[in-house]
Scaffold this motif. Sequence first.
Motif, short mmCIF file in Angstrom:
data_model
loop_
_atom_site.label_atom_id
_atom_site.label_comp_id
_atom_site.label_asym_id
_atom_site.label_seq_id
_atom_site.Cartn_x
_atom_site.Cartn_y
_atom_site.Cartn_z
N SER A 167 0.91 -1.35 -0.06
CA SER A 167 -0.18 0.01 -0.18
C SER A 167 0.98 1.25 -0.07
N GLN A 168 1.85 1.27 0.34
CA GLN A 168 3.15 2.29 0.51
C GLN A 168 3.66 2.40 -0.97
N LYS A 187 1.84 1.66 -3.51
CA LYS A 187 0.61 1.84 -4.62
C LYS A 187 0.54 3.49 -5.11
N PRO A 188 0.56 4.52 -4.27
CA PRO A 188 0.56 5.95 -4.90
C PRO A 188 1.64 6.27 -5.53
N GLU A 196 0.87 4.53 -8.87
CA GLU A 196 -0.30 5.38 -9.67
C GLU A 196 0.16 6.71 -10.22
N GLU A 221 -6.48 7.10 -4.68
CA GLU A 221 -6.47 5.34 -4.76
C GLU A 221 -7.72 5.17 -5.32
N PRO A 247 -0.12 3.75 5.12
CA PRO A 247 0.29 3.44 3.72
C PRO A 247 -0.79 4.24 2.90
N GLY A 248 0.02 5.16 1.79
CA GLY A 248 -0.79 5.75 0.90
C GLY A 248 -0.91 7.16 1.25
N PHE A 265 1.54 10.20 2.54
CA PHE A 265 3.17 10.80 2.77
C PHE A 265 3.04 12.22 3.73
#
Lengths: 284, 231
Positions: A233-234, A236-237, A240, B176, B204-205, B207
């Motif tokens: 999940s880290q 993923k961005p 993307e 996402e 996660p996702g 920053f």
Amino acid sequence: MTQCSDPVALALWHPIAAIEDIPADGKQKTQLLGEVLHYRKMDDTRVSVHHGDRKLPVTLAYGYVWTCLGTPERDLFDLPEYAESDRRNVCAATVGVNVSAPRAVENFLDMGHFPFVHTGILGAEPHTEVREYQVNVDTERDEILATECLFYQPQAAAGSSGGVMSDYIYRVPHPYCAVLYKSCPTDESRLDVIALFLQSVDEENIRAHALVSVIDTQSSDLDIRMFQQNIFSQDKPILENQLPKRLPLDPRAETPIRADKSAIAYRRWLRTKGLQYGVLAAAA
Amino acid sequence: MIILYDYELSGNCYKVRLLLSMLNVSYEKKAIEFYPAAEHKTDAFLSINALGQLPVIQTGDLTINDSHAILVYLARQYDKSDTWFPISDPVRLAQVTQWMCFADSLTSSASSARLVNGFFYDLDGEACRQEAHRLFRIFDEHLWFNEREDHLWVVPGKTPTIADLACFAYVVLSEEGGISRMDYPAIRRWTDRVKRLAGFVVMPGVFPAGPGPVHVLPANDTFPSAGTAEA
């Protein structure tokens, strides 16, 4: 949705689901190379996969269901560690990512992003250097091998209890799959295995499946799965936001640095194969 | 000790982790695997929360479901500054409640789109995205007008409230679900401000903010302030 006309991609085995995630009854739906597939668990050792009325070939391996939309040219690659009796084999994650499969393989091979994306886990500043490592293409097995990779990791695995210099070996045995061997935090003589199996939903969307095969008597399956899901999940961005979403195979399209040696070999290997699906072809 | 039934990738759980961290409250996490194991729908978890939803907190004999109810509880119980949930001001309290309801509509739009893209839920992703953009447009205008009056947070006033955290999670995770924040500059400035609050944590996702000052809230003495020598 454009149909896949790439003979290389059509002849590959593709993962579609973790066997253990398939409900005992009922027809399940997924997508591969832009095509809708249905699959069903017959019993614990048999899964059927259909594309419309057509029955597709199936391989059950490494905890996952694999199928092929064309005629498979060869068996699925070998992963002998999976059969070792003292290993914990965990289907750790299936994550949807809006990116092409080759971009995700390349990210998996890249150590440079660890301190910045997986901060405090797979890397930490100021330990940002990617040391010189070796990359070879094994022509007999038709796979890429990156060896002598060394990187400082604060928490290398679910079972870690402190920072270590991790040894890595990477294998790319399939255009959309990569396998990582790394120092096992609980047994110096063995290597943990983390395999990335990518399902190309279409050219710019994947389901990223992970197999974790480790020597670890302490962590629960849930610990192992959550560790891997957090890492994915880290990523993923980051994935993307890469443009173009397909991997450019033209050597002039993106400027590599020395740390990208494995990525350079991977792109060249894909060019040689003539793979078209999920990539931007090099100018003739 | 507070026990948080938690899924690391859940935005609703993230709201609670944020406030716990910002209020400097220690707690213990119990991981519940939402996907693919759907552990929140198992009998064992349904006996904790019959609705089968995360997060849940337990402390002593008390069990509280629903991320927003938990935010209210934590703010009343642990916020010495009384600013995160301003009960003494009827107008602000109403506004906090209104924007927490708005945050729920983000759950059924922006968060649902994320479930479609990342967790393979069989929902109409395009409809979720459209609705999220409608809500983001309204939210962006609201924040823009607030900024014009020097109000930096969702509810006008000097300090953030739990409405900021309630709205933050599924706004900051929107990409996402395929929802870009490119066209919402006031939203982007606000997410950056939230990221600069003392005690902010990532998931996660998400920053951290780039280099820059940490916003320490003056009224709350539970915050470790950035420059104190005697700490």
